[in-house]
Write an enzyme that holds these catalytic residues in place. Structure first.
Site, mmCIF file in Angstrom:
data_model
loop_
_atom_site.group_PDB
_atom_site.id
_atom_site.type_symbol
_atom_site.label_atom_id
_atom_site.label_comp_id
_atom_site.label_asym_id
_atom_site.label_seq_id
_atom_site.Cartn_x
_atom_site.Cartn_y
_atom_site.Cartn_z
ATOM 1 N N HIS A 95 3.086 -4.987 3.885
ATOM 2 C CA HIS A 95 2.896 -5.335 5.303
ATOM 3 C C HIS A 95 2.411 -6.774 5.389
ATOM 4 O O HIS A 95 1.728 -7.265 4.482
ATOM 5 C CB HIS A 95 1.844 -4.436 5.954
ATOM 6 C CG HIS A 95 2.298 -3.023 6.167
ATOM 7 N ND1 HIS A 95 3.194 -2.669 7.157
ATOM 8 C CD2 HIS A 95 1.988 -1.881 5.518
ATOM 9 C CE1 HIS A 95 3.402 -1.366 7.097
ATOM 10 N NE2 HIS A 95 2.680 -0.849 6.109
ATOM 11 N N CYS A 134 5.017 5.150 5.345
ATOM 12 C CA CYS A 134 3.873 4.572 4.626
ATOM 13 C C CYS A 134 3.474 5.426 3.425
ATOM 14 O O CYS A 134 2.625 5.017 2.633
ATOM 15 C CB CYS A 134 2.686 4.348 5.571
ATOM 16 S SG CYS A 134 2.802 2.791 6.471
ATOM 17 N N GLU A 181 -1.261 -4.262 11.465
ATOM 18 C CA GLU A 181 -0.365 -3.993 10.338
ATOM 19 C C GLU A 181 1.070 -4.369 10.732
ATOM 20 O O GLU A 181 1.859 -4.794 9.900
ATOM 21 C CB GLU A 181 -0.444 -2.499 9.996
ATOM 22 C CG GLU A 181 0.203 -2.113 8.699
ATOM 23 C CD GLU A 181 0.033 -0.621 8.432
ATOM 24 O OE1 GLU A 181 -0.825 -0.259 7.615
ATOM 25 O OE2 GLU A 181 0.769 0.176 9.035
ATOM 26 N N ASP A 198 -5.070 -10.591 -0.579
ATOM 27 C CA ASP A 198 -3.749 -11.185 -0.359
ATOM 28 C C ASP A 198 -2.871 -11.039 -1.610
ATOM 29 O O ASP A 198 -3.325 -11.305 -2.729
ATOM 30 C CB ASP A 198 -3.903 -12.669 -0.004
ATOM 31 C CG ASP A 198 -2.588 -13.294 0.404
ATOM 32 O OD1 ASP A 198 -1.755 -12.601 1.023
ATOM 33 O OD2 ASP A 198 -2.377 -14.485 0.096
ATOM 34 N N HIS A 199 -1.623 -10.587 -1.394
ATOM 35 C CA HIS A 199 -0.653 -10.385 -2.474
ATOM 36 C C HIS A 199 -1.139 -9.371 -3.520
ATOM 37 O O HIS A 199 -0.829 -9.492 -4.707
ATOM 38 C CB HIS A 199 -0.268 -11.713 -3.140
ATOM 39 C CG HIS A 199 0.682 -12.513 -2.284
ATOM 40 N ND1 HIS A 199 0.301 -13.120 -1.122
ATOM 41 C CD2 HIS A 199 2.004 -12.756 -2.426
ATOM 42 C CE1 HIS A 199 1.343 -13.723 -0.582
ATOM 43 N NE2 HIS A 199 2.386 -13.507 -1.351
ATOM 44 N N HIS A 252 0.827 -1.206 0.000
ATOM 45 C CA HIS A 252 0.000 0.000 0.000
ATOM 46 C C HIS A 252 0.866 1.262 0.000
ATOM 47 O O HIS A 252 2.087 1.196 0.145
ATOM 48 C CB HIS A 252 -0.988 0.011 1.175
ATOM 49 C CG HIS A 252 -0.405 0.394 2.494
ATOM 50 N ND1 HIS A 252 -1.172 0.777 3.571
ATOM 51 C CD2 HIS A 252 0.876 0.451 2.934
ATOM 52 C CE1 HIS A 252 -0.402 1.050 4.596
ATOM 53 N NE2 HIS A 252 0.832 0.863 4.245
ATOM 54 N N HIS A 267 5.000 -0.217 -0.454
ATOM 55 C CA HIS A 267 5.749 -1.142 0.411
ATOM 56 C C HIS A 267 4.739 -2.139 0.948
ATOM 57 O O HIS A 267 3.524 -1.910 0.861
ATOM 58 C CB HIS A 267 6.416 -0.374 1.566
ATOM 59 C CG HIS A 267 5.414 0.331 2.408
ATOM 60 N ND1 HIS A 267 4.887 1.555 2.055
ATOM 61 C CD2 HIS A 267 4.768 -0.048 3.526
ATOM 62 C CE1 HIS A 267 3.974 1.904 2.941
ATOM 63 N NE2 HIS A 267 3.869 0.947 3.840
HETATM 64 NI NI NI Z 1 2.494 1.059 5.456
#
Ligand code: NI
Length: 134
Positions: free
Chosen positions: A40, A32, A123, A78-79, A13, A38
């Site tokens: 999580h 972020c 997260e 997911d992914h 995200h 990047h």
């Molecule tokens: Ni982040």
């Protein structure tokens, strides 16, 4: 009584506002807001509240809950890159708060209304959000 299914998923995200400069985004959202995204490792806990069914001894069959989460949440997020791949986050920032709310709304629609529902999303192992409809 509440029972819980714990699942994990990985997603990328970026938190930012388009109308803010990179500097302001960095100031507000920190790392972020990194322009190249990047990832999580999210930990999702789904709590279902209800009473014990006298026939089965279950509040809800955890296999059913697991399948709901896989089909409607994990297969969707997911992914993925939440900003780019998921329409839900086209106009809202994919913060832990907003992701937990979206997941709660998806599952609320699929789960029998006789059950209470609470979504807990982490997260990182230091930050956690709880959403139960408010
Ligand atoms: Ni982040």
């Amino acid at each position: 009584m509440k029972i819980c299914r714990r699942e994990t998923f990985n997603a990328a995200h970026r938190l930012f506002r388009e109308n803010w400069s990179d500097e302001k985004n960095l100031e507000i959202f920190g790392k972020c807001s990194n322009p190249n995204y990047h990832g999580h490792n999210y930990v999702l806990e789904v709590y279902v509240e209800g009473t014990i069914d006298p026939e089965t001894g279950y509040v809800i069959d955890l296999k059913i809950l697991k399948e709901l989460i896989h089909e409607y949440v994990l297969d969707r997020f997911d992914h993925r890159n939440l900003n780019l791949d998921c329409a839900e986050f086209k106009n809202i920032n994919p913060t832990t708060e907003n992701i937990s709310k979206v997941i709660w709304e998806i599952l609320r629609e699929k789960l029998d209304s006789k059950f209470g529902l609470e979504v807990v999303l982490s997260e990182t192992d230091k930050n956690k959000v709880i959403f139960n409809g408010k």
